[in-house]
Design a protein around this motif. Structure first.
Motif, mmCIF file in Angstrom:
data_model
loop_
_atom_site.group_PDB
_atom_site.id
_atom_site.type_symbol
_atom_site.label_atom_id
_atom_site.label_comp_id
_atom_site.label_asym_id
_atom_site.label_seq_id
_atom_site.Cartn_x
_atom_site.Cartn_y
_atom_site.Cartn_z
ATOM 1 N N GLY A 42 -83.086 100.878 18.069
ATOM 2 C CA GLY A 42 -82.098 101.430 18.997
ATOM 3 C C GLY A 42 -80.671 101.011 18.672
ATOM 4 O O GLY A 42 -79.729 101.577 19.219
ATOM 5 N N HIS A 43 -80.503 100.025 17.808
ATOM 6 C CA HIS A 43 -79.145 99.531 17.548
ATOM 7 C C HIS A 43 -78.838 99.551 16.045
ATOM 8 O O HIS A 43 -78.951 100.597 15.428
ATOM 9 C CB HIS A 43 -78.957 98.170 18.222
ATOM 10 N N THR A 44 -78.521 98.398 15.451
ATOM 11 C CA THR A 44 -78.010 98.417 14.073
ATOM 12 C C THR A 44 -78.952 99.133 13.113
ATOM 13 O O THR A 44 -78.509 99.823 12.187
ATOM 14 C CB THR A 44 -77.797 96.966 13.574
ATOM 15 N N SER A 45 -80.243 98.989 13.321
ATOM 16 C CA SER A 45 -81.194 99.494 12.327
ATOM 17 C C SER A 45 -81.310 101.012 12.292
ATOM 18 O O SER A 45 -82.050 101.554 11.471
ATOM 19 C CB SER A 45 -82.569 98.849 12.535
ATOM 20 N N SER A 46 -80.609 101.720 13.179
ATOM 21 C CA SER A 46 -80.547 103.175 13.007
ATOM 22 C C SER A 46 -79.121 103.599 12.678
ATOM 23 O O SER A 46 -78.827 104.788 12.624
ATOM 24 C CB SER A 46 -81.023 103.905 14.272
ATOM 25 N N SER A 319 -71.999 104.560 15.094
ATOM 26 C CA SER A 319 -71.450 103.244 14.773
ATOM 27 C C SER A 319 -72.511 102.187 14.998
ATOM 28 O O SER A 319 -73.395 102.343 15.847
ATOM 29 C CB SER A 319 -70.285 102.912 15.706
ATOM 30 N N GLY A 320 -72.402 101.107 14.270
ATOM 31 C CA GLY A 320 -73.321 99.990 14.456
ATOM 32 C C GLY A 320 -72.582 98.685 14.227
ATOM 33 O O GLY A 320 -71.454 98.672 13.725
ATOM 34 N N VAL A 321 -73.223 97.598 14.620
ATOM 35 C CA VAL A 321 -72.626 96.276 14.447
ATOM 36 C C VAL A 321 -73.500 95.476 13.495
ATOM 37 O O VAL A 321 -74.677 95.246 13.772
ATOM 38 C CB VAL A 321 -72.524 95.551 15.809
ATOM 39 N N ARG A 322 -72.914 95.073 12.373
ATOM 40 C CA ARG A 322 -73.671 94.237 11.436
ATOM 41 C C ARG A 322 -73.769 92.827 12.002
ATOM 42 O O ARG A 322 -72.731 92.231 12.321
ATOM 43 C CB ARG A 322 -72.957 94.172 10.081
ATOM 44 N N PRO A 323 -74.973 92.278 12.087
ATOM 45 C CA PRO A 323 -75.086 90.889 12.552
ATOM 46 C C PRO A 323 -75.046 89.960 11.341
ATOM 47 O O PRO A 323 -76.070 89.488 10.874
ATOM 48 C CB PRO A 323 -76.456 90.865 13.233
#
Ligand SMILES: Cc1cc2nc3c(=O)[nH]c(=O)nc-3n(C[C@H](O)[C@H](O)[C@H](O)COP(=O)(O)OP(=O)(O)OC[C@H]3O[C@@H](n4cnc5c(N)ncnc54)[C@H](O)[C@@H]3O)c2cc1C
Length: 534
Positions: A42-46, A319-323
């Motif tokens: 649901g987040h960074t991995s898509s 958009s996504g957030v790289r951890p």
């Protein structure tokens, strides 16, 4: 105490790293529970650029170890899931004042040779004045370089790991948040909250914190633990426009700011352009593209393509957030390492907790393997690593020969329109046969609920892939959202509500809009939610 309250391992986070670790651990005989507060991926991995790559640009940061590891994984993953991961050739137009040709040649030589390469061709030069690859580019581009990497359907990679984990005994709970946990009598006692309403108490011998951008928050605020490492949040955005070129190669463009961006053929009719690299301090669940990023990406493309694009041409963004792993010496977000660090806290024989900092989609499998290896001693795991030669669900295609498989698939289902057959074969691989097991003609797929989306697939996604909302189906299990209309989304919603009721599941507390926003999705074509672009 009921047995379904006791687990060896509680994995928090259903992104690629959590799903990969759950799969590896379940395959080694652990009783695993994975909880994901939203949808899988649901987040960074898509929200990635969707490349299984060594990372050519990391060579400039002397990250040879990371590039070698990632190149090695590229081969492993191409074999494990040839339906959702496939070779992609990249064209880099040469711009002498940005990087000299000798430097690029040297980089590509290293890229070709740092790890054994069996499935992909090596790099070469190309005369853009004479080759079809030069046709969409500006006339000032004369020379270029071509090299290999691979493409992945990132969100489906996560789901396939979760399916494999489940088939090896793991329990996968989506829309389930780890609220709190503490150690008691050598175990973790954890409180999970499902669908924002139902509290569930479980016990686990160990916890894996694979919460991605939330990894530090989870440790400090929910588990009251300290850690030596931290995540650094770096936002990245992409735009999707109508397709800008007709061939199947991707472009890698060098920017004057020394960054690179990709322009990649996307879903047949589109071009995907990204990405950006920006320090991010906000809520990772609310990330979305800014108008500056849209302009930056349009300008980057306009420096190379003959056809000019402007913000109004953008059809969809995400958009996504790289951890990323926080490093004190890296001030520039682009320079922060893309490698990962695993931190195990098992001091004084306490119930262990292992946290994941950083990582890439590309390296998820070896990250998962190392994570479970670290837990071997505290959890007394006896089975050894196993995923290097195992296919992912649907990827059991002889010799990883997707085209051979597709030909057989088509002759098995001659009544399937070619585009649909191709999408099913790519999305589900050999599992498509299960989805179509009761179908003998197009009519058996049921009603077409949204362009290209039939009832049989929706049923399969609800029953076998944890789909709960229209966004799960249109933006993560597939990218059919690009073709959907507001009314087709409504039709799908009604069918979904019915199917979930039949399956005894309550409709998800996460509404369509909320899920889209959470994934940083801005759609202009279909479920238009948080459009900033137009
Ligand atoms: C713009 C961009 C481009 C990229 N491109 C590439 C690329 O081309 N190739 C590549 O290899 N990598 C790429 N990456 C990197 C890659 O996408 C990430 O490294 C990877 O997806 C991180 O996965 P994750 O599982 O750690 O995090 P996530 O996917 O964010 O998963 C963490 C999950 O934890 C869940 N969670 C958090 N807290 C809780 C809680 N309390 N309870 C339950 N669940 C919780 C979240 O909901 C989330 O789903 C890119 C990243 C970005 C942002």
């Amino acid at each position: 105490m009921a047995n379904d309250q006791h687990y060896d391992l509680l994995v928090v986070g259903g992104g690629i790293n959590g799903a990969g670790i759950a799969r590896d651990a379940a395959g080694r005989g652990l009783r695993v529970l994975l909880c994901e507060k939203d949808d899988l991926a649901g987040h960074t991995s898509s929200a990635s650029t969707k490349l299984i790559h060594g990372g050519l640009r990391y060579l400039e940061y002397y990250e040879f170890g990371l590039v070698r590891k990632a190149l090695k994984e590229r081969e492993v993953l191409l074999r494990a899931a040839p339906h959702i991961i496939w070779p992609l050739r990249f064209v880099m137009p040469h711009v002498p004042h940005l990087r000299p040709a000798w430097m690029i040649r040297m980089g590509l030589f290293l890229y070709d040779h740092l790890s054994r390469r069996e499935l992909l061709p090596g790099s070469c030069g190309v005369n853009l004045d004479k080759h079809a690859l030069g046709v969409p580019l500006q006339d000032s581009m004369h020379k270029g370089f071509v090299y290999s990497d691979a493409w992945v359907d990132d969100a489906r990679l996560v789901v396939l790991n979760a399916i494999d984990a489940q088939e090896r005994g793991a329990k996968i709970m989506t829309r389930t948040k780890l609220q709190s946990a503490h150690r008691e009598d050598g175990l973790w006692q954890a409180t999970l909250v499902k669908d924002e309403r139902t509290e569930i108490r479980i016990f686990a011998r160990a916890i894996v914190n694979a919460a991605g951008p939330w990894a530090s928050e989870l440790l400090h605020q929910h588990l009251h633990q300290t850690a030596r490492n931290d995540v650094r949040l770096v936002k990245g955005s992409h735009i999707v426009v109508k397709k800008m070129f007709d061939h199947d190669h991707a472009y890698i463009f060098q920017n004057p700011d020394k960054r690179i961006i990709f322009a990649i053929p996307y879903e047949h009719e589109f071009t995907l352009i990204g990405t950006t690299d920006l320090e991010y301090k906000g809520d990772p669940g609310k990330v979305k593209i800014s108008s500056d990023e849209v302009s930056y990406l349009c300008d980057s493309a306009n420096r190379y393509f003959k056809q000019s694009i402007k913000p109004a041409d953008v059809l969809w963004t995400y958009s996504g957030v790289r951890p990323l792993l926080e490093q004190e010496d890296a001030s520039n977000p682009s320079a922060v390492t893309r490698d990962y660090h695993l931190e195990l806290d098992a001091a004084h024989d306490q119930a262990p907790i292992l946290s994941v900092f950083g990582g890439k989609i590309t390296t998820f499998r070896c990250l998962a393997e190392e994570a479970v290896n670290l837990l071997e001693q505290p959890l007394k795991i006896t089975k050894t690593a196993w995923t290097a030669n195992a296919s992912l669900p649907g990827g059991d295609i002889p010799n990883a020969d997707f085209f051979g498989f597709f030909q057989r698939f088509q002759s098995h289902y001659p009544w399937l329109p070619k585009a649909l057959a191709e999408r099913y074969a790519h999305s589900y691989g050999t599992r498509a046969l299960r989805m179509l097991s009761d179908c003998r003609a197009l009519a058996d797929l049921g009603e077409q609920l949204s362009p290209g989306l039939y009832e049989a697939e929706v049923r399969y996604l609800v029953e076998s892939e944890w789909a709960r909302t229209t966004d799960d189906i249109l933006w993560r299990r597939s990218k059919l959202g690009l073709h959907a209309t507001p009314s087709s989304v409504q039709v799908l919603q009604e069918k979904l509500t019915h199917l979930l009721a039949v399956a005894g599941q309550v409709p998800s507390a996460v509404s369509t809009n909320t899920a889209a926003t959470a994934a940083g999705v801005t759609s202009l074509a279909a479920v238009s939610t948080t459009s900033e672009v137009r």
